[in-house]
Design an enzyme around this catalytic site. Structure first.
Site, PDB file in Angstrom:
ATOM      1  N   LYS A  59       3.577   4.924 -13.154  1.00 27.77           N
ATOM      2  CA  LYS A  59       2.296   4.264 -13.466  1.00 27.77           C
ATOM      3  C   LYS A  59       1.445   5.117 -14.409  1.00 27.77           C
ATOM      4  CE  LYS A  59       0.634   1.203  -9.727  1.00 27.77           C
ATOM      5  NZ  LYS A  59      -0.426   1.153  -8.694  1.00 27.77           N
ATOM      6  N   HIS A  75     -12.864   4.236  -1.580  1.00 24.84           N
ATOM      7  CA  HIS A  75     -11.779   4.789  -0.759  1.00 24.84           C
ATOM      8  C   HIS A  75     -12.363   5.611   0.392  1.00 24.84           C
ATOM      9  CE1 HIS A  75      -9.427   4.759  -4.775  1.00 24.84           C
ATOM     10  NE2 HIS A  75      -8.884   3.818  -4.031  1.00 24.84           N
ATOM     11  N   ARG A  93     -11.287  -5.670  -1.341  1.00 27.94           N
ATOM     12  CA  ARG A  93     -12.566  -5.822  -2.042  1.00 27.94           C
ATOM     13  C   ARG A  93     -12.901  -7.281  -2.294  1.00 27.94           C
ATOM     14  NH1 ARG A  93     -10.662  -1.576  -6.404  1.00 27.94           N
ATOM     15  NH2 ARG A  93      -8.778  -2.643  -5.754  1.00 27.94           N
ATOM     16  N   SER A 152     -10.718   2.577  -9.201  1.00 31.72           N
ATOM     17  CA  SER A 152     -10.368   3.811  -9.915  1.00 31.72           C
ATOM     18  C   SER A 152     -10.243   3.527 -11.414  1.00 31.72           C
ATOM     19  CB  SER A 152      -9.045   4.370  -9.401  1.00 31.72           C
ATOM     20  OG  SER A 152      -9.153   4.691  -8.044  1.00 31.72           O
TER      21      SER A 152
HETATM   22  P1  ADP Z   1      -3.109   1.195  -5.082  1.00 31.12           P
HETATM   23  O1  ADP Z   1      -2.765   1.885  -3.804  1.00 31.12           O
HETATM   24  O2  ADP Z   1      -2.946  -0.299  -4.974  1.00 31.12           O
HETATM   25  O3  ADP Z   1      -2.479   1.785  -6.289  1.00 31.12           O
HETATM   26  P2  ADP Z   1      -5.762   2.375  -4.906  1.00 31.12           P
HETATM   27  O4  ADP Z   1      -5.258   3.759  -4.729  1.00 31.12           O
HETATM   28  O5  ADP Z   1      -6.900   2.231  -5.869  1.00 31.12           O
HETATM   29  O6  ADP Z   1      -4.684   1.352  -5.335  1.00 31.12           O
HETATM   30  O7  ADP Z   1      -6.280   1.805  -3.519  1.00 31.12           O
HETATM   31  C1  ADP Z   1      -5.755   2.122  -2.286  1.00 31.12           C
HETATM   32  C2  ADP Z   1      -6.337   1.142  -1.282  1.00 31.12           C
HETATM   33  O8  ADP Z   1      -7.760   1.262  -1.265  1.00 31.12           O
HETATM   34  C3  ADP Z   1      -6.054  -0.330  -1.575  1.00 31.12           C
HETATM   35  O9  ADP Z   1      -5.877  -0.999  -0.341  1.00 31.12           O
HETATM   36  C4  ADP Z   1      -7.309  -0.817  -2.255  1.00 31.12           C
HETATM   37  O10 ADP Z   1      -7.521  -2.203  -2.064  1.00 31.12           O
HETATM   38  C5  ADP Z   1      -8.353   0.002  -1.514  1.00 31.12           C
HETATM   39  N1  ADP Z   1      -9.567   0.179  -2.316  1.00 31.12           N
HETATM   40  C6  ADP Z   1      -9.672   0.589  -3.596  1.00 31.12           C
HETATM   41  N2  ADP Z   1     -10.958   0.594  -4.011  1.00 31.12           N
HETATM   42  C7  ADP Z   1     -11.696   0.173  -2.960  1.00 31.12           C
HETATM   43  C8  ADP Z   1     -13.081  -0.088  -2.731  1.00 31.12           C
HETATM   44  N3  ADP Z   1     -13.981   0.075  -3.703  1.00 31.12           N
HETATM   45  N4  ADP Z   1     -13.464  -0.537  -1.505  1.00 31.12           N
HETATM   46  C9  ADP Z   1     -12.539  -0.716  -0.542  1.00 31.12           C
HETATM   47  N5  ADP Z   1     -11.223  -0.526  -0.692  1.00 31.12           N
HETATM   48  C10 ADP Z   1     -10.798  -0.088  -1.865  1.00 31.12           C
END
Ligand code: ADP
Length: 163
Positions: free
Chosen positions: A41, A17, A90, A129
């Site tokens: 969630k 992130h 990813r 995460s």
């Molecule tokens: P969500 O918002 O779908 O519940 P997350 O908070 O984990 O999931 O992710 C927020 C955004 O960050 C999403 O677009 C996800 O694809 C991206 N993301 C999560 N992990 C990574 C990573 N390791 N590298 C790049 N982008 C990521």
């Protein structure tokens, strides 16, 4: 001013992130990172805890603001006059899900919201995460995946849960 929103659960924020935040902050005059209050969630970290982590991580990025919201992301965009959303990709598995969300947002928004995708840096492409939480729950090493204050917060959470 060129502004964008990076919405997500960030439960908790990982280096993946943070990499997206750093890169997006260089593309826009202002980047708002907003934590989605998704209590259905059952997140591990409260919204306040997730905001605190992101605030600490972005302390030195002057054009990055951290916020939280509940409800539809497109409504948050409309209320804050944001027309661009940033999301990270990813792998192909992310793509199908992200494409569906982006197109849904376009359809349900009467305001005009576009999604910009940033491809993950290869070194973070395995990172999520949920895997970080699983590793931390069993006492594994997550120091390559999250900053030390997130690692400490994870240890504290699981210590309290096991009690
Ligand atoms: P969500 O918002 O779908 O519940 P997350 O908070 O984990 O999931 O992710 C927020 C955004 O960050 C999403 O677009 C996800 O694809 C991206 N993301 C999560 N992990 C990574 C990573 N390791 N590298 C790049 N982008 C990521």
């Amino acid at each position: 001013m060129n502004r964008a929103l990076y919405p997500g659960s960030f439960d908790p924020m990982t280096y993946g992130h943070l990499d997206i935040i750093k890169r997006a902050s260089k593309m826009f005059d202002e980047l708002i990172v907003a934590v989605l209050d998704n209590s259905q969630k059952s997140p591990l970290f409260s919204v306040d805890e997730r905001v605190k982590i992101l605030t600490e991580a972005t302390r030195e990025m002057d054009n990055v603001k951290v916020d939280s919201f509940s409800g539809l992301t497109v409504d948050y965009c409309k209320n804050n006059n944001l027309h661009i959303m940033v999301r990270g990709l990813r792998a192909v598995t992310d793509f199908e899900y992200e494409l569906q969300i982006a197109q849904t947002n376009m359809k349900i928004s009467d305001f005009g919201v576009d999604t910009v995708f940033l491809v993950t840096d290869l070194q973070y492409s395995y990172l999520s995460s949920s895997t970080v939480k699983e590793i931390a729950m069993y006492g594994g090493d997550v120091s390559h995946s999250v900053p030390d204050y997130v690692e400490a917060a994870l240890k504290e959470k699981f210590r309290n849960i096991k009690r």
